[in-house]
Design a protein around this motif. Structure first.
Motif, PDB file in Angstrom:
ATOM      1  N   LEU A 149      -1.124  16.286   0.315  1.00  0.00           N
ATOM      2  CA  LEU A 149      -2.041  15.155   0.339  1.00  0.00           C
ATOM      3  C   LEU A 149      -2.706  14.948  -1.018  1.00  0.00           C
ATOM      4  O   LEU A 149      -2.719  13.842  -1.573  1.00  0.00           O
ATOM      5  N   ALA A 150      -3.261  16.015  -1.588  1.00  0.00           N
ATOM      6  CA  ALA A 150      -3.982  15.877  -2.851  1.00  0.00           C
ATOM      7  C   ALA A 150      -3.051  15.490  -4.004  1.00  0.00           C
ATOM      8  O   ALA A 150      -3.418  14.699  -4.871  1.00  0.00           O
ATOM      9  N   GLY A 151      -1.841  16.043  -4.014  1.00  0.00           N
ATOM     10  CA  GLY A 151      -0.935  15.794  -5.123  1.00  0.00           C
ATOM     11  C   GLY A 151      -0.135  14.510  -5.009  1.00  0.00           C
ATOM     12  O   GLY A 151       0.460  14.062  -5.996  1.00  0.00           O
ATOM     13  N   ALA A 152      -0.094  13.927  -3.819  1.00  0.00           N
ATOM     14  CA  ALA A 152       0.669  12.692  -3.632  1.00  0.00           C
ATOM     15  C   ALA A 152       0.008  11.544  -4.381  1.00  0.00           C
ATOM     16  O   ALA A 152      -1.211  11.500  -4.541  1.00  0.00           O
ATOM     17  N   ARG A 153       0.808  10.600  -4.846  1.00  0.00           N
ATOM     18  CA  ARG A 153       0.311   9.447  -5.573  1.00  0.00           C
ATOM     19  C   ARG A 153       0.785   8.158  -4.888  1.00  0.00           C
ATOM     20  O   ARG A 153       1.980   7.978  -4.644  1.00  0.00           O
ATOM     21  N   VAL A 154      -0.180   7.300  -4.621  1.00  0.00           N
ATOM     22  CA  VAL A 154       0.136   6.044  -3.946  1.00  0.00           C
ATOM     23  C   VAL A 154       1.070   5.195  -4.796  1.00  0.00           C
ATOM     24  O   VAL A 154       1.955   4.511  -4.264  1.00  0.00           O
ATOM     25  N   LYS A 163       1.080  -1.469  -4.108  1.00  0.00           N
ATOM     26  CA  LYS A 163       0.040  -0.583  -3.596  1.00  0.00           C
ATOM     27  C   LYS A 163      -0.847  -1.305  -2.583  1.00  0.00           C
ATOM     28  O   LYS A 163      -1.324  -0.699  -1.622  1.00  0.00           O
ATOM     29  N   GLN A 164      -1.068  -2.594  -2.790  1.00  0.00           N
ATOM     30  CA  GLN A 164      -1.921  -3.347  -1.885  1.00  0.00           C
ATOM     31  C   GLN A 164      -1.357  -3.344  -0.460  1.00  0.00           C
ATOM     32  O   GLN A 164      -2.115  -3.299   0.519  1.00  0.00           O
ATOM     33  N   ALA A 165      -0.030  -3.375  -0.350  1.00  0.00           N
ATOM     34  CA  ALA A 165       0.588  -3.354   0.980  1.00  0.00           C
ATOM     35  C   ALA A 165       0.316  -2.034   1.685  1.00  0.00           C
ATOM     36  O   ALA A 165       0.087  -1.992   2.897  1.00  0.00           O
ATOM     37  N   TYR A 206      -2.170   0.776   6.048  1.00  0.00           N
ATOM     38  CA  TYR A 206      -2.612   2.112   6.453  1.00  0.00           C
ATOM     39  C   TYR A 206      -4.068   2.434   6.102  1.00  0.00           C
ATOM     40  O   TYR A 206      -4.603   3.420   6.605  1.00  0.00           O
ATOM     41  N   GLY A 207      -4.688   1.645   5.243  1.00  0.00           N
ATOM     42  CA  GLY A 207      -6.107   1.828   4.974  1.00  0.00           C
ATOM     43  C   GLY A 207      -6.422   2.777   3.834  1.00  0.00           C
ATOM     44  O   GLY A 207      -7.254   2.473   2.988  1.00  0.00           O
ATOM     45  N   SER A 208      -5.775   3.927   3.796  1.00  0.00           N
ATOM     46  CA  SER A 208      -6.043   4.921   2.755  1.00  0.00           C
ATOM     47  C   SER A 208      -4.896   5.916   2.707  1.00  0.00           C
ATOM     48  O   SER A 208      -4.069   5.990   3.628  1.00  0.00           O
ATOM     49  N   ALA A 254      -1.999  11.183   7.738  1.00  0.00           N
ATOM     50  CA  ALA A 254      -2.180  11.494   9.161  1.00  0.00           C
ATOM     51  C   ALA A 254      -1.133  10.775  10.008  1.00  0.00           C
ATOM     52  O   ALA A 254      -0.594  11.347  10.970  1.00  0.00           O
ATOM     53  N   ALA A 255      -0.831   9.535   9.656  1.00  0.00           N
ATOM     54  CA  ALA A 255       0.173   8.776  10.405  1.00  0.00           C
ATOM     55  C   ALA A 255       1.556   9.386  10.250  1.00  0.00           C
ATOM     56  O   ALA A 255       2.344   9.429  11.210  1.00  0.00           O
ATOM     57  N   VAL A 256       1.865   9.878   9.061  1.00  0.00           N
ATOM     58  CA  VAL A 256       3.166  10.505   8.807  1.00  0.00           C
ATOM     59  C   VAL A 256       3.310  11.783   9.636  1.00  0.00           C
ATOM     60  O   VAL A 256       4.334  11.998  10.297  1.00  0.00           O
TER      61      VAL A 256
END
Length: 209
Positions: free
Chosen positions: A25-30, A41-43, A48-50, A56-58
């Protein structure tokens, strides 16, 4: 070409699975998820909101996938375990996601946790009336089924959490040989666990003074 929102969500989701499994989670980049998904990124934030909600959804979706793909047959628990073992081997990303979740996500009850708890309660309920615990009161049957379910999960998942350690401890030359050996061992262990009488509660077994 018309914009396909559902296809965009699917591409974002698939890219997020790979990104979170690799970096947590911390290392992932949107922005990397957006690039891999060929989306903006806007999509991602729109759907998903954040980043935290996407993670959490994944995790929730991957757990639902294994639940839908492999059922625990109360009458053939050991055989079901073989199917579960194969599923986890084919989908190593789930173990990585769960390990990242354990390391990085604060333990705060929420809707996602309630959904997952309900799913595990359903599985435990399917096991509760099967096997040698059938003579016990309902609460004891459910607890025995929960313990069996979690033990089975541990017997399977640890192999894929530390595959190199699995190979070294078993003194096998390849992970394939180690996994094949472990699959048979896990199946036999669960077969014995599923047919062994449950260990009595210490307090209940202690004679009254």
């Amino acid at each position: 070409m018309a914009y396909d929102a559902e296809d965009t969500r699917r591409r974002i989701f698939d890219a997020a699975i790979a990104e979170f499994a690799e970096h947590g989670l911390a290392g992932a980049r949107v922005d990397r998820i957006a690039t891999a998904a060929k989306a903006n990124k806007q999509a991602i934030y729109l759907y998903y909101g954040s980043k935290e909600k996407l993670f959490a959804a994944v995790v929730r979706a991957k757990l639902e996938e294994v639940r839908a793909s492999v059922s625990v047959d109360p009458g053939a628990v050991a055989e079901s375990v073989g199917q579960m073992f194969d599923w986890y081997r084919e989908h190593p990303e789930l173990i990585r996601l769960l390990l990242w979740e354990a390391l990085e996500v604060r333990d705060e009850p929420g809707e996602s946790e309630r959904e997952r708890r309900d799913a595990f309660r359903e599985k435990a309920g399917q096991l509760a009336d099967a096997g040698p615990a059938g003579h016990l009161p309902e609460d004891a049957r459910v607890r025995a089924a929960q313990d069996l379910l979690f033990t089975v999960m541990g017997l399977i998942s640890w192999n894929f959490a530390v595959p190199r350690m699995c190979r070294l401890v078993l003194d096998e030359e390849t992970e394939e040989a180690a996994f094949a050996r472990r699959r048979e061992t896990v199946i036999e262990a669960v077969r014995r666990l599923a047919t062994a009488p449950p260990v009595p509660d210490a307090a209940a077994a202690r004679p009254a003074e």
